[in-house]
Design a protein around this motif. Structure first.
Motif, PDB file in Angstrom:
ATOM      1  N   GLY A  55       5.912   4.396  -5.782  1.00 58.75           N
ATOM      2  CA  GLY A  55       5.082   3.248  -6.143  1.00 58.75           C
ATOM      3  C   GLY A  55       5.875   2.053  -6.625  1.00 58.75           C
ATOM      4  N   PHE A  56       5.136   1.066  -7.020  1.00 59.81           N
ATOM      5  CA  PHE A  56       5.746  -0.180  -7.482  1.00 59.81           C
ATOM      6  C   PHE A  56       5.986  -0.149  -8.977  1.00 59.81           C
ATOM      7  CE2 PHE A  56       5.364  -4.713  -8.767  1.00 59.81           C
ATOM      8  CZ  PHE A  56       6.469  -5.188  -8.084  1.00 59.81           C
ATOM      9  N   HIS A 180       9.165  -5.003  -1.803  1.00 59.92           N
ATOM     10  CA  HIS A 180       9.684  -3.831  -2.519  1.00 59.92           C
ATOM     11  C   HIS A 180       9.289  -2.543  -1.790  1.00 59.92           C
ATOM     12  CE1 HIS A 180      10.513  -1.272  -6.160  1.00 59.92           C
ATOM     13  NE2 HIS A 180       9.535  -0.563  -5.634  1.00 59.92           N
ATOM     14  N   GLU A 181       8.045  -2.469  -1.357  1.00 57.28           N
ATOM     15  CA  GLU A 181       7.594  -1.258  -0.652  1.00 57.28           C
ATOM     16  C   GLU A 181       8.307  -1.110   0.691  1.00 57.28           C
ATOM     17  OE1 GLU A 181       6.140   0.834  -2.342  1.00 57.28           O
ATOM     18  OE2 GLU A 181       5.416  -0.435  -3.956  1.00 57.28           O
ATOM     19  N   HIS A 184      11.465   0.571   0.304  1.00 63.30           N
ATOM     20  CA  HIS A 184      11.415   2.042   0.319  1.00 63.30           C
ATOM     21  C   HIS A 184      11.434   2.562   1.755  1.00 63.30           C
ATOM     22  CE1 HIS A 184      11.109   2.732  -3.911  1.00 63.30           C
ATOM     23  NE2 HIS A 184       9.979   2.063  -4.051  1.00 63.30           N
ATOM     24  N   GLU A 213      14.489   2.873  -7.078  1.00 62.87           N
ATOM     25  CA  GLU A 213      13.567   1.763  -7.349  1.00 62.87           C
ATOM     26  C   GLU A 213      14.314   0.438  -7.486  1.00 62.87           C
ATOM     27  OE1 GLU A 213      10.467   1.836  -7.032  1.00 62.87           O
ATOM     28  OE2 GLU A 213      10.199   3.997  -6.854  1.00 62.87           O
ATOM     29  N   HIS A 268      11.578   3.471 -12.949  1.00 63.47           N
ATOM     30  CA  HIS A 268      11.757   2.245 -12.143  1.00 63.47           C
ATOM     31  C   HIS A 268      12.801   1.281 -12.687  1.00 63.47           C
ATOM     32  CE1 HIS A 268       8.121   3.700 -10.268  1.00 63.47           C
ATOM     33  NE2 HIS A 268       8.110   2.708  -9.407  1.00 63.47           N
TER      34      HIS A 268
HETATM   35 ZN   LIG Z   1       9.091   1.436  -5.734  1.00 65.38          ZN
END
Ligand SMILES: [Zn+2]
Length: 298
Positions: A55-56, A180-181, A184, A213, A268
């Motif tokens: 996730g963020f 950001h995603e 990943h 992250e 993160h």
């Molecule tokens: Zn992330």
């Protein structure tokens, strides 16, 4: 920020008009717990599980964000009161489409330049909850990437949270979340998780999850690196992304949620670290500059 307000992407699945999923709200007031229980083991144990979502924001951040699952209820309520709608290509759709395509075009170039083969990812827009290759996706989770199906899942109501609860408004801040995603996804294509496993990082503030992250933040910065030349970035834009990074660092979120920080539970990185790596990617614009896996100092 300037973008093509009519942009269409072949890689966006808009599920916002789909019917609410049947049989998934059986627990009554359970809110997001079903999904959190699925994801929690990954968050506390290890970043190695390839099928688990990334996730963020961290878990404590999610709690701070949802304050007991409120957005999920809200989303369900909205769906119930309005019923299934046909998906329209609204401003959110065009914005998300533009950022996704611009980011993936950037990665296509970077991979080409490095003699690597890029594989495109998809992005699913949804409202409330949706099925994913990583289990049930819920708005309460915040945006996340599922390595299992190589898709990013985004409920754009998160952007409202970002603005209203975290004081980080602005389109470029939203674009940072998407970039950001996609970062990943780049890790998935490059096999970074496996490399990380061999490197033997543990958990916590210096651990594997934080390294992945911060690298995704650096990769988001790499996308931002070229936006000025393409006429996308306008003065003051990058600062809005910095403000978002400031707001969603593990330390900031934990202080907000519980009044103190527990570095061993960081997933993160701190606000300072997230800003540092985002900025580093933005300034350098190279894969090498984003090597958080081997970095001595994060
Ligand atoms: Zn992330």
């Amino acid at each position: 920020m300037r973008w093509d307000e009519d942009h269409d992407s072949n890689d966006v699945d808009d599920r916002r008009g789909d019917s609410p999923l049947s049989g998934l709200s059986g627990g009554g007031g359970g809110g997001g717990f079903w999904f959190l229980l699925q994801v929690l083991p990954w968050l506390v144990q290890s970043p190695m599980g390839l099928m688990l979502a990334v996730g963020f924001v961290g878990f404590v951040g999610i709690r701070a964000l949802v304050g007991g699952g409120a957005p999920a209820h809200e989303a369900r309520h909205q769906q119930a009161s309005h019923g299934p709608q046909s998906a329209t290509k609204d401003a959110s759709y065009h914005f998300v489409s533009f950022v996704l395509d611009d980011a993936q075009a950037t990665w296509q170039r970077v991979f080409d330049e490095n003699g690597l083969r890029y594989r495109r990812s998809r992005l699913v827009m949804y409202a409330g909850r949706t099925r994913t290759g990583c289990g049930l996706g819920e708005a309460a989770m915040g945006p996340f990437y599922c390595p299992g199906d190589e898709r990013t899942y985004l409920d754009v109501s998160f952007f409202r949270e970002l603005e209203q609860r975290f004081g980080a408004p602005g389109k470029f801040a939203q674009a940072y979340v998407i970039a950001h995603e996609i970062g990943h996804h780049v890790q998935k294509v490059l096999g970074t998780n496996e490399k990380l496993g061999r490197f033997g990082h543990k958990e916590g503030a210096e651990g594997g999850s934080v390294r992945l992250e911060l690298q995704a933040d650096c990769y988001a910065g790499m996308w931002a690196h070229g936006t000025q030349a393409r006429g996308v970035l306008e003065p003051g834009d990058f600062e809005t992304a910095i403000k978002a990074a400031q707001a969603i660092g593990d330390d900031a979120l934990q202080r907000r949620a519980q009044g103190y920080t527990v570095p061993e539970s960081f997933t993160h990185g701190t606000s300072e670290q997230r800003i540092r790596w985002l900025t580093r990617g933005y300034e350098k614009g190279t894969l090498d500059a984003c090597d958080t896996i081997h970095a001595r100092e994060l």
